[in-house]
Design an enzyme around this catalytic site. Structure first.
Site, PDB file in Angstrom:
ATOM      1  N   ASN A 152      63.851  17.188  35.870  1.00  0.00           N
ATOM      2  CA  ASN A 152      63.645  17.873  37.138  1.00  0.00           C
ATOM      3  C   ASN A 152      64.900  17.932  38.006  1.00  0.00           C
ATOM      4  OD1 ASN A 152      62.632  15.041  36.928  1.00  0.00           O
ATOM      5  ND2 ASN A 152      62.678  15.156  39.156  1.00  0.00           N
ATOM      6  N   GLN A 180      58.416  20.410  34.291  1.00  0.00           N
ATOM      7  CA  GLN A 180      59.450  21.381  34.657  1.00  0.00           C
ATOM      8  C   GLN A 180      59.670  22.448  33.586  1.00  0.00           C
ATOM      9  OE1 GLN A 180      60.850  21.905  37.477  1.00  0.00           O
ATOM     10  NE2 GLN A 180      60.342  20.014  38.555  1.00  0.00           N
ATOM     11  N   SER A 200      51.876  20.867  35.342  1.00  0.00           N
ATOM     12  CA  SER A 200      51.394  20.921  36.718  1.00  0.00           C
ATOM     13  C   SER A 200      51.457  22.345  37.257  1.00  0.00           C
ATOM     14  CB  SER A 200      52.254  19.997  37.587  1.00  0.00           C
ATOM     15  OG  SER A 200      51.896  20.153  38.952  1.00  0.00           O
ATOM     16  N   HIS A 202      51.620  23.729  40.327  1.00  0.00           N
ATOM     17  CA  HIS A 202      52.467  24.196  41.436  1.00  0.00           C
ATOM     18  C   HIS A 202      53.935  24.312  41.055  1.00  0.00           C
ATOM     19  CE1 HIS A 202      54.425  20.422  43.098  1.00  0.00           C
ATOM     20  NE2 HIS A 202      53.509  19.867  42.326  1.00  0.00           N
ATOM     21  N   THR A 238      34.089  16.160  39.966  1.00  0.00           N
ATOM     22  CA  THR A 238      33.752  17.576  40.022  1.00  0.00           C
ATOM     23  C   THR A 238      35.023  18.408  39.905  1.00  0.00           C
ATOM     24  OG1 THR A 238      31.826  17.129  41.382  1.00  0.00           O
ATOM     25  CG2 THR A 238      32.699  19.375  41.468  1.00  0.00           C
ATOM     26  N   CYS A 326      60.515  13.726  45.264  1.00  0.00           N
ATOM     27  CA  CYS A 326      59.693  12.521  45.260  1.00  0.00           C
ATOM     28  C   CYS A 326      60.505  11.284  45.581  1.00  0.00           C
ATOM     29  CB  CYS A 326      59.010  12.346  43.912  1.00  0.00           C
ATOM     30  SG  CYS A 326      58.197  13.842  43.378  1.00  0.00           S
TER      31      CYS A 326
HETATM   32  C1  PLP Z   1      56.808  17.572  40.057  1.00  0.00           C
HETATM   33  C2  PLP Z   1      56.895  16.730  38.852  1.00  0.00           C
HETATM   34  C3  PLP Z   1      55.893  15.792  38.546  1.00  0.00           C
HETATM   35  C4  PLP Z   1      54.723  15.547  39.454  1.00  0.00           C
HETATM   36  O1  PLP Z   1      53.808  16.611  39.432  1.00  0.00           O
HETATM   37  P1  PLP Z   1      52.759  16.734  40.626  1.00  0.00           P
HETATM   38  O2  PLP Z   1      51.864  17.849  40.201  1.00  0.00           O
HETATM   39  O3  PLP Z   1      53.557  17.066  41.843  1.00  0.00           O
HETATM   40  O4  PLP Z   1      52.058  15.424  40.729  1.00  0.00           O
HETATM   41  C5  PLP Z   1      56.014  15.060  37.397  1.00  0.00           C
HETATM   42  N1  PLP Z   1      57.066  15.216  36.576  1.00  0.00           N
HETATM   43  C6  PLP Z   1      58.035  16.110  36.826  1.00  0.00           C
HETATM   44  C7  PLP Z   1      59.160  16.252  35.864  1.00  0.00           C
HETATM   45  C8  PLP Z   1      57.997  16.886  37.967  1.00  0.00           C
HETATM   46  O5  PLP Z   1      58.974  17.743  38.219  1.00  0.00           O
END
Ligand code: PLP
Length: 387
Positions: A152, A180, A200, A202, A238, A326
């Site tokens: 990331n 990523q 993920s 988003h 749920t 983070c």
């Molecule tokens: C953003 C990210 C996460 C965490 O994902 P979330 O959906 O925000 O909990 C984990 N690993 C990597 C490499 C990320 O870039």
């Protein structure tokens, strides 16, 4: 003021088509997918369509190899804790790289405090894992190898196929945090051969708070979140139906545009990188020059603190970050850059530019125009600076 977003590795703007697809699942299609009446069946159907879409995005053979979660962090926790628990009679040793996201690294730390043994494998100056060290670290107590697919902070892509091959010789599961990578480059679980893979929503223009864990059929894993019988008894709670519908739509869009977008975005990224290297002295690219995500460039500006660059760019309307959203606020140098052998001082002055579908050439040129004077001004104030 015009605002420019270069922080797509932190999160992406939800695609308008994704939002549109989600909205009915709030106001009219609000059934609980576990209900057997029509309201419930509609929700269930939407979830299963999304599951098939995610499976197709990562080339999973069977949709039921996909379990929906609340995001990348939960998927990483589920994979690592779940395998650690399921295989605790087989072994107690987990291997990871030294450049994992905190969702993986801190989960392994937790297990370490609770009786497991953990080995972190070093990386080279580009952030690529040392395969020989990985090979030698495996013992007959090793139950899991977890290595990030694309980092990331730097975008460096790890040799997962080689890792799987090494693990396979010893019958050890491989999990990858592909949060990523998914949506940016081709991710194919069959070709890679991984047993578990986190993604993920988003991070690829889907909604926040929804993700998935790919679990290859037959993989031994214990549920972490217990309760009802959702997700075939693998993850209670749920289902987040609008979120799941949204991530499914985002998967569809990602598949449609991936190659073309990757080419366009890497073109912009290279323009930015060249522009910075040409106009600013004493910079250093962190990460692999080519085995790298198309959208990411991480650059150190010697003698400076990344935070002051961020704040100054922010005043010009430009959103960038130091390594990871983070870990921001910690003011510690990035563990990823340190593991790559970057000095603490150089690591402190690093900025991650992560581009996305909304960015344009004009935005790149705006940053190339603004940045040199910001860097010069800050360097003049830096007690460390010497030309
Ligand atoms: C953003 C990210 C996460 C965490 O994902 P979330 O959906 O925000 O909990 C984990 N690993 C990597 C490499 C990320 O870039």
């Amino acid at each position: 003021m015009k605002r420019i977003y270069f922080d797509h590795n932190a999160t992406t703007p939800t695609h308008p088509d994704v939002v549109k697809t989600m909205l009915p699942y709030y106001d009219s299609l609000y059934g609980n997918a576990s209900s057997i009446h029509q309201f419930g069946r509609e929700a269930k159907k939407a979830i299963e369509e999304s599951r098939a879409g995610i499976a197709s995005l990562i080339n999973a053979k069977r949709p039921d190899e996909i379990v929906f979660t609340s995001g990348g962090s939960e998927s990483d926790n589920f994979a690592i804790r779940g395998v650690a628990h399921a295989l605790k009679n087989k072994g107690d040793h987990i291997i990871l790289s030294s450049i994992e996201h905190l969702a993986v690294d801190n989960t392994c730390k937790f297990l370490e405090k609770n009786g497991y043994r953990v080995t972190r494998i070093p990386v080279d100056k580009y952030g690529i894992i040392d395969l020989n060290a990985l090979h030698s670290a495996i013992t007959d107590r090793t139950i899991l190898i977890t290595v990030i697919y694309a980092n990331n902070e730097t975008g460096t892509i790890e040799p997962l196929k080689d890792i799987v091959k090494i693990a396979g010789e010893k019958g050890v599961y491989v999990h990858t945090d592909a949060v990523q990578a998914v949506g940016k480059i081709k991710v194919d679980v069959e070709d890679l051969g991984v047993d578990l893979l986190s993604l993920s929503g988003h991070k690829f223009y889907g909604p926040k708070g929804v993700g998935a864990l790919y679990i290859r059929k037959g993989t031994k894993i214990t549920p972490v979140q217990t309760g009802g019988h959702h997700e075939k008894n693998r993850r209670a709670g749920t289902e987040n139906v609008p979120g799941i519908v949204g991530i499914g739509k985002a998967a569809q869009l990602a598949m449609k545009n991936m190659d073309k977008e990757a080419r366009r975005i890497s073109g912009l990224r290279d323009r930015l990188q060249d522009g910075i290297e040409k106009s600013i002295k004493q910079t250093k690219l962190n990460g692999h020059p080519t085995d790298r995500l198309p959208n990411t460039c991480n650059i150190s500006f010697e003698y400076l603190e990344g935070e002051s660059i961020i704040l100054n760019l922010d005043m010009e309307g430009v959103g960038v970050s130091t390594g990871s959203a983070c870990t921001s606020g910690s003011l510690e140098a990035s563990h990823v850059l340190l593991a790559m052998g970057v000095s603490a001082q150089t690591a402190q002055g690093s900025i991650r530019f992560s581009l996305g579908r909304i960015n344009t050439k004009a935005e790149i040129d705006y940053v190339i125009e603004k940045l040199p004077s910001i860097i010069e001004r800050l360097r003049k104030m830096s007690p460390l600076y010497e030309e």
